[in-house]
Design a protein around this motif. Sequence first.
Motif, PDB file in Angstrom:
ATOM      1  N   ALA A  93       0.848  -1.198   0.000  1.00 33.70           N
ATOM      2  CA  ALA A  93       0.000   0.000   0.000  1.00 33.70           C
ATOM      3  C   ALA A  93       0.880   1.244   0.000  1.00 33.70           C
ATOM      4  CB  ALA A  93      -0.904  -0.007   1.219  1.00 33.70           C
ATOM      5  N   PRO A  94       0.707   2.146  -0.970  1.00 32.75           N
ATOM      6  CA  PRO A  94       1.590   3.312  -1.062  1.00 32.75           C
ATOM      7  C   PRO A  94       1.526   4.226   0.161  1.00 32.75           C
ATOM      8  CG  PRO A  94      -0.210   3.469  -2.653  1.00 32.75           C
ATOM      9  CD  PRO A  94      -0.281   2.101  -2.041  1.00 32.75           C
ATOM     10  N   ALA A 154      -2.737  10.067   7.992  1.00 33.33           N
ATOM     11  CA  ALA A 154      -3.474   9.914   6.738  1.00 33.33           C
ATOM     12  C   ALA A 154      -3.637   8.444   6.378  1.00 33.33           C
ATOM     13  CB  ALA A 154      -2.760  10.665   5.615  1.00 33.33           C
ATOM     14  N   MET A 155      -2.603   7.654   6.613  1.00 33.32           N
ATOM     15  CA  MET A 155      -2.673   6.229   6.320  1.00 33.32           C
ATOM     16  C   MET A 155      -3.732   5.551   7.192  1.00 33.32           C
ATOM     17  SD  MET A 155      -1.491   2.982   7.627  1.00 33.32           S
ATOM     18  CE  MET A 155      -0.407   3.569   8.880  1.00 33.32           C
ATOM     19  N   VAL A 167      -6.545  -4.265  -3.187  1.00 31.13           N
ATOM     20  CA  VAL A 167      -6.592  -3.259  -4.253  1.00 31.13           C
ATOM     21  C   VAL A 167      -6.260  -1.930  -3.592  1.00 31.13           C
ATOM     22  CG1 VAL A 167      -8.014  -2.145  -6.008  1.00 31.13           C
ATOM     23  CG2 VAL A 167      -8.348  -4.570  -5.489  1.00 31.13           C
ATOM     24  N   TRP A 168      -4.999  -1.516  -3.675  1.00 32.32           N
ATOM     25  CA  TRP A 168      -4.573  -0.283  -3.039  1.00 32.32           C
ATOM     26  C   TRP A 168      -4.945   0.909  -3.903  1.00 32.32           C
ATOM     27  CZ3 TRP A 168      -3.973  -2.141   1.405  1.00 32.32           C
ATOM     28  CH2 TRP A 168      -3.228  -3.280   1.664  1.00 32.32           C
ATOM     29  N   ALA A 200      -6.440   1.630   4.525  1.00 29.23           N
ATOM     30  CA  ALA A 200      -6.418   0.998   5.843  1.00 29.23           C
ATOM     31  C   ALA A 200      -7.582   0.018   5.973  1.00 29.23           C
ATOM     32  CB  ALA A 200      -6.483   2.049   6.950  1.00 29.23           C
ATOM     33  N   ALA A 201      -8.733   0.402   5.466  1.00 29.42           N
ATOM     34  CA  ALA A 201      -9.881  -0.509   5.483  1.00 29.42           C
ATOM     35  C   ALA A 201      -9.626  -1.703   4.571  1.00 29.42           C
ATOM     36  CB  ALA A 201     -11.142   0.234   5.056  1.00 29.42           C
ATOM     37  N   GLU A 202      -8.962  -1.462   3.464  1.00 31.78           N
ATOM     38  CA  GLU A 202      -8.657  -2.533   2.515  1.00 31.78           C
ATOM     39  C   GLU A 202      -7.690  -3.552   3.116  1.00 31.78           C
ATOM     40  OE1 GLU A 202      -8.640  -4.660  -1.151  1.00 31.78           O
ATOM     41  OE2 GLU A 202     -10.055  -3.322  -0.173  1.00 31.78           O
ATOM     42  N   ALA A 203      -6.910  -3.133   4.101  1.00 26.39           N
ATOM     43  CA  ALA A 203      -5.960  -4.051   4.730  1.00 26.39           C
ATOM     44  C   ALA A 203      -6.656  -5.253   5.353  1.00 26.39           C
ATOM     45  CB  ALA A 203      -5.130  -3.311   5.773  1.00 26.39           C
TER      46      ALA A 203
END
Length: 75
Positions: A15-16, A51-52, A71-72, A58-61
């Motif tokens: 994740a960027p 921000a991260m 899907v970042w 963060a939810a996608e993690a």
Amino acid sequence: MPAARALAARIIRSAPLAVAAVLEVLDATEAGSVADGFAALRSGRLPRYAAMLASEDAAEAGRLRRRRPAVWKGR
């Protein structure tokens, strides 16, 4: 060199926003103690870290629990 390329490939797939947050945290905490590091995380002084945490990424993690590729989005 193959190990460095493998590590770079893993970072690229990450994740960027998390990568940016890790770099910020390392820069802000490398000279202090573990307690100082945790205090910095809780202080609100690290904008990329904050921000991260608040991002869609963060939810996608949670994908680890859903067993699907992440899907970042960088947001």
